[in-house]
Structures are given as structure tokens and as C-alpha cells.
Design a protein around this motif. Structure first.
Motif, PDB file in Angstrom:
ATOM      1  N   GLU A 179      -7.220 -57.323 -14.228  1.00 25.19           N
ATOM      2  CA  GLU A 179      -8.628 -57.020 -14.514  1.00 25.19           C
ATOM      3  C   GLU A 179      -8.936 -55.547 -14.275  1.00 25.19           C
ATOM      4  O   GLU A 179      -9.651 -54.908 -15.062  1.00 25.19           O
ATOM      5  N   GLU A 180      -8.424 -55.005 -13.171  1.00 31.56           N
ATOM      6  CA  GLU A 180      -8.658 -53.587 -12.896  1.00 31.56           C
ATOM      7  C   GLU A 180      -8.043 -52.688 -13.954  1.00 31.56           C
ATOM      8  O   GLU A 180      -8.651 -51.688 -14.387  1.00 31.56           O
ATOM      9  N   ALA A 181      -6.851 -53.013 -14.413  1.00 32.82           N
ATOM     10  CA  ALA A 181      -6.216 -52.210 -15.464  1.00 32.82           C
ATOM     11  C   ALA A 181      -7.023 -52.251 -16.754  1.00 32.82           C
ATOM     12  O   ALA A 181      -7.209 -51.231 -17.439  1.00 32.82           O
ATOM     13  N   LEU A 182      -7.544 -53.421 -17.130  1.00 34.99           N
ATOM     14  CA  LEU A 182      -8.351 -53.554 -18.339  1.00 34.99           C
ATOM     15  C   LEU A 182      -9.623 -52.738 -18.235  1.00 34.99           C
ATOM     16  O   LEU A 182     -10.046 -52.072 -19.187  1.00 34.99           O
ATOM     17  N   ALA A 184       1.953 -68.450  -2.959  1.00 36.93           N
ATOM     18  CA  ALA A 184       2.000 -68.360  -4.420  1.00 36.93           C
ATOM     19  C   ALA A 184       0.602 -68.182  -5.002  1.00 36.93           C
ATOM     20  O   ALA A 184       0.386 -67.385  -5.933  1.00 36.93           O
ATOM     21  N   GLU A 185      -0.380 -68.920  -4.440  1.00 43.81           N
ATOM     22  CA  GLU A 185      -1.750 -68.762  -4.925  1.00 43.81           C
ATOM     23  C   GLU A 185      -2.294 -67.371  -4.642  1.00 43.81           C
ATOM     24  O   GLU A 185      -2.967 -66.758  -5.494  1.00 43.81           O
ATOM     25  N   ALA A 186      -1.993 -66.827  -3.458  1.00 41.49           N
ATOM     26  CA  ALA A 186      -2.459 -65.465  -3.147  1.00 41.49           C
ATOM     27  C   ALA A 186      -1.825 -64.436  -4.070  1.00 41.49           C
ATOM     28  O   ALA A 186      -2.490 -63.486  -4.542  1.00 41.49           O
ATOM     29  N   LYS A 187      -0.516 -64.587  -4.360  1.00 35.56           N
ATOM     30  CA  LYS A 187       0.158 -63.654  -5.265  1.00 35.56           C
ATOM     31  C   LYS A 187      -0.437 -63.719  -6.658  1.00 35.56           C
ATOM     32  O   LYS A 187      -0.646 -62.691  -7.325  1.00 35.56           O
ATOM     33  N   LYS A 188      -0.748 -64.924  -7.124  1.00 32.32           N
ATOM     34  CA  LYS A 188      -1.324 -65.078  -8.447  1.00 32.32           C
ATOM     35  C   LYS A 188      -2.700 -64.425  -8.529  1.00 32.32           C
ATOM     36  O   LYS A 188      -3.040 -63.759  -9.509  1.00 32.32           O
ATOM     37  N   GLU A 189      -3.513 -64.625  -7.470  1.00 37.70           N
ATOM     38  CA  GLU A 189      -4.829 -63.993  -7.443  1.00 37.70           C
ATOM     39  C   GLU A 189      -4.705 -62.471  -7.451  1.00 37.70           C
ATOM     40  O   GLU A 189      -5.488 -61.775  -8.119  1.00 37.70           O
ATOM     41  N   ALA A 190      -3.730 -61.938  -6.714  1.00 35.77           N
ATOM     42  CA  ALA A 190      -3.548 -60.473  -6.702  1.00 35.77           C
ATOM     43  C   ALA A 190      -3.155 -59.957  -8.072  1.00 35.77           C
ATOM     44  O   ALA A 190      -3.662 -58.916  -8.543  1.00 35.77           O
ATOM     45  N   GLU A 191      -2.253 -60.662  -8.767  1.00 36.66           N
ATOM     46  CA  GLU A 191      -1.853 -60.236 -10.105  1.00 36.66           C
ATOM     47  C   GLU A 191      -3.022 -60.286 -11.071  1.00 36.66           C
ATOM     48  O   GLU A 191      -3.214 -59.367 -11.893  1.00 36.66           O
ATOM     49  N   GLU A 192      -3.841 -61.350 -10.997  1.00 40.78           N
ATOM     50  CA  GLU A 192      -5.006 -61.430 -11.881  1.00 40.78           C
ATOM     51  C   GLU A 192      -5.989 -60.299 -11.598  1.00 40.78           C
ATOM     52  O   GLU A 192      -6.575 -59.712 -12.530  1.00 40.78           O
ATOM     53  N   LYS A 193      -6.164 -59.963 -10.329  1.00 40.94           N
ATOM     54  CA  LYS A 193      -7.073 -58.876  -9.972  1.00 40.94           C
ATOM     55  C   LYS A 193      -6.552 -57.543 -10.510  1.00 40.94           C
ATOM     56  O   LYS A 193      -7.321 -56.710 -11.027  1.00 40.94           O
ATOM     57  N   GLU A 194      -5.223 -57.296 -10.398  1.00 45.60           N
ATOM     58  CA  GLU A 194      -4.641 -56.073 -10.938  1.00 45.60           C
ATOM     59  C   GLU A 194      -4.819 -55.983 -12.448  1.00 45.60           C
ATOM     60  O   GLU A 194      -5.128 -54.918 -12.994  1.00 45.60           O
ATOM     61  N   LYS A 239     -10.077 -50.054 -16.452  1.00 46.89           N
ATOM     62  CA  LYS A 239      -9.724 -48.638 -16.566  1.00 46.89           C
ATOM     63  C   LYS A 239      -9.513 -48.228 -18.017  1.00 46.89           C
ATOM     64  O   LYS A 239      -9.936 -47.157 -18.459  1.00 46.89           O
ATOM     65  N   ILE A 240      -8.853 -49.045 -18.783  1.00 54.21           N
ATOM     66  CA  ILE A 240      -8.622 -48.742 -20.200  1.00 54.21           C
ATOM     67  C   ILE A 240      -9.934 -48.629 -20.940  1.00 54.21           C
ATOM     68  O   ILE A 240     -10.158 -47.710 -21.753  1.00 54.21           O
ATOM     69  N   LEU A 241     -10.859 -49.580 -20.664  1.00 50.93           N
ATOM     70  CA  LEU A 241     -12.140 -49.548 -21.361  1.00 50.93           C
ATOM     71  C   LEU A 241     -12.940 -48.302 -20.983  1.00 50.93           C
ATOM     72  O   LEU A 241     -13.564 -47.653 -21.832  1.00 50.93           O
ATOM     73  N   GLU A 242     -12.955 -47.978 -19.707  1.00 46.79           N
ATOM     74  CA  GLU A 242     -13.679 -46.788 -19.284  1.00 46.79           C
ATOM     75  C   GLU A 242     -13.081 -45.521 -19.901  1.00 46.79           C
ATOM     76  O   GLU A 242     -13.800 -44.622 -20.333  1.00 46.79           O
ATOM     77  N   LYS A 243     -11.760 -45.415 -19.965  1.00 46.15           N
ATOM     78  CA  LYS A 243     -11.099 -44.252 -20.555  1.00 46.15           C
ATOM     79  C   LYS A 243     -11.409 -44.137 -22.029  1.00 46.15           C
ATOM     80  O   LYS A 243     -11.638 -43.057 -22.579  1.00 46.15           O
ATOM     81  N   ASP A 244     -11.451 -45.216 -22.771  1.00 47.20           N
ATOM     82  CA  ASP A 244     -11.722 -45.209 -24.204  1.00 47.20           C
ATOM     83  C   ASP A 244     -13.133 -44.748 -24.490  1.00 47.20           C
ATOM     84  O   ASP A 244     -13.394 -44.034 -25.469  1.00 47.20           O
TER      85      ASP A 244
END
Length: 402
Positions: A353-356, A341-351, A358-363
Motif C-alpha cells: 500500500e505504501e509503495a502504491l 505468518a499473519e503478522a508477516k502477511k500484514e507487513a507485506e500488505e502494508k508495504e 508513493k507512485i501515485l504521489e510521484k505521478d
């Protein structure tokens, strides 16, 4: 009955003599034997108390509670000592004055209390009476003999009659207390020498003292409790060595059993681990050669196997686990689930952050256009340029204002 009574007389006078064999009653033996008459009087007084107390204690032995037997014995003995003291004070005042306080001390004489505990309280009345007579006569004989020797060497008289006053001067030390120790020591040494000589002739070991009747004696400082026959020491050492060997063998046996139990526990743990692995891998899909699961319809072999009914697989062996093992397995599974569960949560948080990012770089990378609207006027005379232009920044396709 008669033979038993005669045996008690013989034991008291010769075989179990309280003075020379059992070494009991040493206080009056050494204190009042300065003359033969004192030794005889003390011995007879002790004999009277011993016979009457044995008779009374044997008669009441079934009515005296075991827990209070010693106080009861002392009370009975003290009563008879008081009677004897009054009789001596009335009929033999000179002897009473000569013996003094030692008449009253008969109450605590270990011979009387010892015979009451060891014999009179466990046997009928008549044998107890003869036991008291025998022990009393033996004690009287010992005191009288010591008194005769001391009086003969210290004063040259026996029972007050002059014997050697004209032959040599008396040895005064024998009339005093140290003389009692010397006389008693020489008498005991002579008895032991005779016993040793008889034992050598017979080829056996000498019995210098008897301790058979000392079991119930209350005199804890008596030598008879600590000195046994000559062969007892060797027997005790042999018994001690045998006991030590037996204890050592038993310890080795216990150690071997412990090692076997430890090995069995290790084998049981290995079997449980193997069974657990078998149970966990029983429900996994079959892997192909490349490591991917084999699907239905992937080939003729797969189809044939799907069409052909498979043979029944043997059931996984049932593993019997203890409560502690079940708790350990449950705790391990809970820890693994928590880590997942902790590993899954860390993966979701990392995803996220990466999506955010990407949005900032695109803007920031979008192009911007600028447009101007207005009128520009040129004054020909002065050359001044005026305008009312407004600059608007528009996005490329959004149309939003910046």
C-alpha cells in the motif's frame, strides 16, 4: 447323641419355648384357647405335624435343591397336615369342628416352617425329631396353660369339670378373644419379672427372650427378630462410633494423600517448564554486553576463544513428557507460527500500500509543458485575427501525449 436329644427337649419346652419366649404361632394361640381341651388338641396336632415334617425334611435335606427348599418344605408340611386333619375328622369330630379352619392353617404356622429351615434342614434325623418333639411340647404347654386360665376365669371349669361355679360368677370376657390377649400379657409379664429378679440377684442383665434360633424363621413380623439382649444396644452404639471414627480417619488420610499428589503435580509442572526453557535457550547465540551477538575475529579474546578448543558442554536434561503435554506444546508452537505468518502477511500488505501511494504521489507531482504550432493571420482591413494553431501537451521528459 442322647445329651443332644435331651438338650433339644429342654430347649423346646423351657429355654426356647415358642409361645412364651420366642412369641411364635400367635394366631392359634389367641384364637383357639378359649378352653383347655381346644388348646391341648391344637398343640398335639401341631406337635404331630412338626415331628413328622422335621423327620422327612432332615432325611431329604441333601436331596432338596437350595433354590426350591421353601416350596419343598411347604409341600411336605401340607401333606402331613392333610393326614392329621383326616385323622381328627375321623376320630375326634367334635374337636375338629371346634378348631375349624385352624387345623388347615398349621401349614403356614411359623413354628413348623421356622424349625424346618433353622434346624431340620441342617441336622441329622434323630436330633431333628427330638427338636420337633421339644418344640411341639412347648407349644402344647403354652396353649394348654392359656386355655386352662381362660376357661377357669371365663366359665369356672377346667377341661369341662366345674371348679368355681359356686364361689364367684365367671368373668365372661376371658371366654372371648380379648381375654386371650390379657392372659398372654400377664403370663409373659410374670416370666419377665422372674427373669429380672434372678438377674438382679446374680448381678447380671436379664435375658427376656432368646433369638438364637430365629435366624431361619420366615415370620418377618416376629418380635424375636427385633428384640435382642439388653447389652446389645450399647455394643451396637459403641461399634457404630468406632466405625465412624475409623471412617473419619480414613477420609483424612485420603485427603492428605490427595493434597500431597496435588503438590507433587505442581512441582512436576514447574520442573517441566524450567526444563522446557532450558531446552529452548540452549541453541541461542551468545549475546554481548550491548546485546549484539559476538562474532568471530571481533577481538583478541574472541580469536583466542576461537583458537582454543572449548570444553564440552553438558547435554540438556532429557524431559520425559506425556502425550497430553506433547500435544499442548505442539499446539502452542502451531499457534505461534500462525501468528507470525499473519503478522508477516500484514507487513507485506502494508508495504504494498505504501509503495502504491508513493507512485501515485510521484505521478501527480510531475510538471507539464504546453507548446503551440500553427499560423496566425491578421486582416488589416477588418481587424480579425484567424489562426490554425494546435495545442499539444507534452510531459517533461516522457514525450507521451495527454
Amino acid at each position: 447323641m442322647m445329651n443332644k436329644c435331651i438338650e433339644r427337649l429342654y430347649n423346646g419346652v423351657i429355654k426356647e419355648n415358642p409361645t412364651f419366649v420366642q412369641m411364635l404361632g400367635m394366631c392359634p394361640t389367641l384364637a383357639v384357647t378359649s378352653t383347655a381341651i381346644n388348646g391341648l388338641g391344637m398343640g398335639l396336632a401341631t406337635t404331630a405335624v412338626l415331628v413328622m415334617s422335621n423327620l422327612m425334611i432332615s432325611a431329604l435335606r441333601k436331596h432338596i435343591p437350595d433354590k426350591v427348599r421353601i416350596p419343598a418344605f411347604i409341600t411336605i408340611i401340607a401333606s402331613f397336615v392333610t393326614i392329621v386333619s383326616f385323622l381328627m375328622q375321623a376320630f375326634t369330630p367334635e374337636l375338629y369342628d371346634s378348631l375349624g379352619v385352624f387345623i388347615s392353617l398349621i401349614v403356614v404356622n411359623c413354628i413348623i416352617l421356622g424349625r424346618a429351615e433353622a434346624y431340620a434342614s441342617k441336622n441329622p434325623v434323630i436330633p431333628s425329631v427330638f427338636d420337633g418333639i421339644g418344640m411341639g411340647l412347648g407349644f402344647t404347654l403354652g396353649l394348654t396353660l392359656i386355655g386352662i386360665i381362660r376357661e377357669f376365669l371365663g366359665a369356672g371349669t377346667i377341661f369341662g369339670f366345674v371348679v368355681t361355679a359356686e364361689l364367684w360368677d365367671p368373668i365372661k370376657i376371658f371366654s372371648f378373644n380379648p381375654g386371650a390377649f390379657f392372659v398372654l400379657a400377664f403370663i409373659v409379664a410374670g416370666i419377665n419379672a422372674v427373669a429380672i429378679r434372678k438377674a438382679k440377684k446374680k448381678g447380671g442383665k436379664p435375658k427376656l427372650r432368646r433369638i438364637d434360633s430365629c435366624a431361619g424363621c420366615t415370620n418377618l413380623s416376629c418380635a424375636g427378630r427385633d428384640i435382642a439382649n439388653c447389652g446389645d444396644d450399647a455394643k451396637k452404639s459403641a461399634d457404630a462410633e468406632a466405625n465412624a471414627a475409623a471412617l473419619k480417619a480414613k477420609a483424612e488420610e485420603v485427603k492428605a494423600k490427595a493434597n500431597a499428589a496435588k503438590a507433587n503435580a505442581a512441582n512436576a509442572d514447574a520442573a517441566d517448564s524450567e526444563a522446557e526453557t532450558t531446552v529452548l535457550t540452549a541453541g541461542m547465540p551468545i549475546q554481548g554486553s550491548a546485546g549484539t551477538p559476538v562474532q568471530e575475529g571481533a577481538g583478541s579474546q574472541s580469536q583466542a576463544s576461537a583458537e582454543t578448543p572449548s570444553e564440552p558442554q553438558p547435554e540438556a536434561p532429557k524431559v520425559v513428557r506425556t502425550t497430553a503435554e506433547k500435544r499442548a506444546i505442539a499446539a502452542r508452537k502451531a499457534a505461534e507460527a500462525r501468528k507470525a505468518a499473519e503478522a508477516k502477511k500484514e507487513a507485506e500488505e502494508k508495504e504494498d500500500e505504501e509503495a502504491l501511494e508513493k507512485i501515485l504521489e510521484k505521478d501527480q507531482s510531475k510538471p507539464r509543458k504546453a507548446s503551440w504550432e500553427g499560423t496566425v493571420t491578421l486582416d488589416m482591413e477588418t481587424g480579425e485575427v484567424t489562426s490554425d494553431m494546435d495545442m499539444n501537451n507534452n510531459k517533461n521528459k516522457d514525450g507521451g501525449e495527454r
